[in-house]
Write an enzyme that holds these catalytic residues in place. Sequence first.
Site, PDB file in Angstrom:
ATOM      1  N   SER A 193       0.840  -1.200   0.000  1.00 25.45           N
ATOM      2  CA  SER A 193       0.000   0.000   0.000  1.00 25.45           C
ATOM      3  C   SER A 193       0.877   1.252   0.000  1.00 25.45           C
ATOM      4  O   SER A 193       1.747   1.394  -0.848  1.00 25.45           O
ATOM      5  CB  SER A 193      -0.962  -0.032   1.189  1.00 25.45           C
ATOM      6  OG  SER A 193      -1.945   0.965   1.094  1.00 25.45           O
ATOM      7  N   ASP A 347      -8.710  -4.370  -6.051  1.00 26.32           N
ATOM      8  CA  ASP A 347      -8.003  -3.369  -5.258  1.00 26.32           C
ATOM      9  C   ASP A 347      -8.183  -1.999  -5.899  1.00 26.32           C
ATOM     10  O   ASP A 347      -7.964  -1.842  -7.108  1.00 26.32           O
ATOM     11  CB  ASP A 347      -6.516  -3.733  -5.176  1.00 26.32           C
ATOM     12  CG  ASP A 347      -5.690  -2.701  -4.431  1.00 26.32           C
ATOM     13  OD1 ASP A 347      -6.274  -1.887  -3.687  1.00 26.32           O
ATOM     14  OD2 ASP A 347      -4.462  -2.717  -4.591  1.00 26.32           O
ATOM     15  N   HIS A 377      -7.646  -5.275  -1.524  1.00 26.71           N
ATOM     16  CA  HIS A 377      -6.636  -4.487  -0.830  1.00 26.71           C
ATOM     17  C   HIS A 377      -6.499  -4.948   0.628  1.00 26.71           C
ATOM     18  O   HIS A 377      -7.480  -5.067   1.345  1.00 26.71           O
ATOM     19  CB  HIS A 377      -6.982  -2.999  -0.861  1.00 26.71           C
ATOM     20  CG  HIS A 377      -5.820  -2.134  -0.465  1.00 26.71           C
ATOM     21  ND1 HIS A 377      -4.842  -1.762  -1.368  1.00 26.71           N
ATOM     22  CD2 HIS A 377      -5.457  -1.598   0.726  1.00 26.71           C
ATOM     23  CE1 HIS A 377      -3.937  -1.028  -0.744  1.00 26.71           C
ATOM     24  NE2 HIS A 377      -4.282  -0.926   0.529  1.00 26.71           N
TER      25      HIS A 377
END
Length: 407
Positions: A193, A347, A377
Site C-alpha cells: 500500500s 483493489d 486491498h
Amino acid sequence: MLFLVLTLLMAACVLAAGVGLYVICYHLLTADIPAAISYPWKLRVFHCLFLLLLTWGKIFEILRICSMSRFVCFAHDLLPVKTDPDVVVTDLRFGMIPVKLYKPKASFWATRTGIVFYHGGGGVLGSLKTHHGICCHLCKESDSVVLSVGYRMQPEHKFPVPITDCLVATIHFLKSLNAYGVDPARVVVCGDSVGGGIAALACQQLRSRQDLPTIRAQILIQALLQALDFQLPSYQQNRNVPMLTQHFAFYCWCHFLAISPSWESTVLKGAHLPMEVWEKYRKWLGPENIPERFKQRGYCQMPHAPVNEKAYLESSLAMSVMISPLLAEDDVIAQVPEACIVTCEYDLLRDDSLLYKKRLEDLGVPVTWHHMEDGFHGVLNSIDLGCLYFPCSTRILNVMVNFIKGL
C-alpha cells in the site's frame, strides 16, 4: 449510586448495540463483495470489524477523547503478536524511529539478503505489530534479515515526516549492513500500500548515492504510487470493495497531506487540478496506458471538471514525487533497480501499479509481475488472522519469497 451505575451500564450496552447495528447495516448497504473472491463471508466479517473500529474512533474523535486514527491504531495493536522459534526479533530505535529487526535463528556462515520493509495503512493506520506476521514469514521463508520501519504518523506527524523517517532508517541500515550480517549486494526494499509507494520512492531517491550500497531490487505490493487521479478504471470499479473504499482512501489522502475533507467531490471529479496539469501527466496517467482487459468491468472514461482554484492551491502537494513516485522523470525511473509488482483485481490501487509497471518496462527496467484475480486491498495482512485467513495472502508471500531467492 448503584442505580446510576446500572443506568450508565445499560446506556453503554444500548450504545454498543446501536453502533454494531449501524455498522452491519452500513456494510450491507454500501459494500461490494465481488463474486470471484473466495470466502466472501470472511471478507464481510473482516470489513465489519474494521468499520466497527472506524465508527468507535469517530465517536471518540467527536467526543474529543482521541483521534480516530489513534484509537484504531491502539485497537489493532492489542492483538497478540505471534512468535516464531526460528526467528529472532529485536526492537531497536534509529534515533526517534522505532524499528524491528528479524533474523533467522539458524547460524549461517555467509551474509544474507537484507530486506527493508515499510508497512501500509494509508499513512494513518498500521504499525510494526500489524505487519509483524508478514515480516516474520518473510524472514523465515526467504532466509533473510528483515528490517521493519515504524515510521511516525498522523495526527502528530504529517507529510513529509513518515517518508523522511523511512528514508533515514533505510540510509542508517545501508550504512550498518555488516553489523546485521547483510550482503551489501543483496538489499531489497519492500512495502505494501503506501509502504509500496515509499519503497518505490526510496529507490528513486537513493539511486545516485555513491556513499551507500546500491539497492538490488524493489517489491511493491498493491502500492500507492500516485495521488492525483481518482478516476482510473480500478478507482471506479472497486470504489466500494473492502478493505480500501474510495471514501476511506480519500480520508487517508486528506489526513496524510493535511487537506480539508470538504474537497472530496471536487477531487473525485478531477477539478482539483488545471487542464494543463492533466495534459502534462496524461502520457503517464492516461487510461490508454492500462491494458484493455482491466477496463471491461464497469469503467466509463469521464472528462475532468473545470479547475477549482482553491482546491488546486490546497492539494497541489499531491503532484510531488514524494507523494506520487509514478510522476518521476524518465531519467530517474530508468535508474531504479528491477521490480517485483503484485496487483489484485479488486483493489482500488490496482491501476497505480499497472501504470508504474508500464513506465518501468518502457524504460528498460526488468519487472516481475503477478496479478491476483481473487485479491483485494490488504489481503496480505490476513496471513496470520486465523479464521479470517485468505489463501491469496500465502500466494502473495510465496511470490515475494521466490523473487528474493532468485536474486
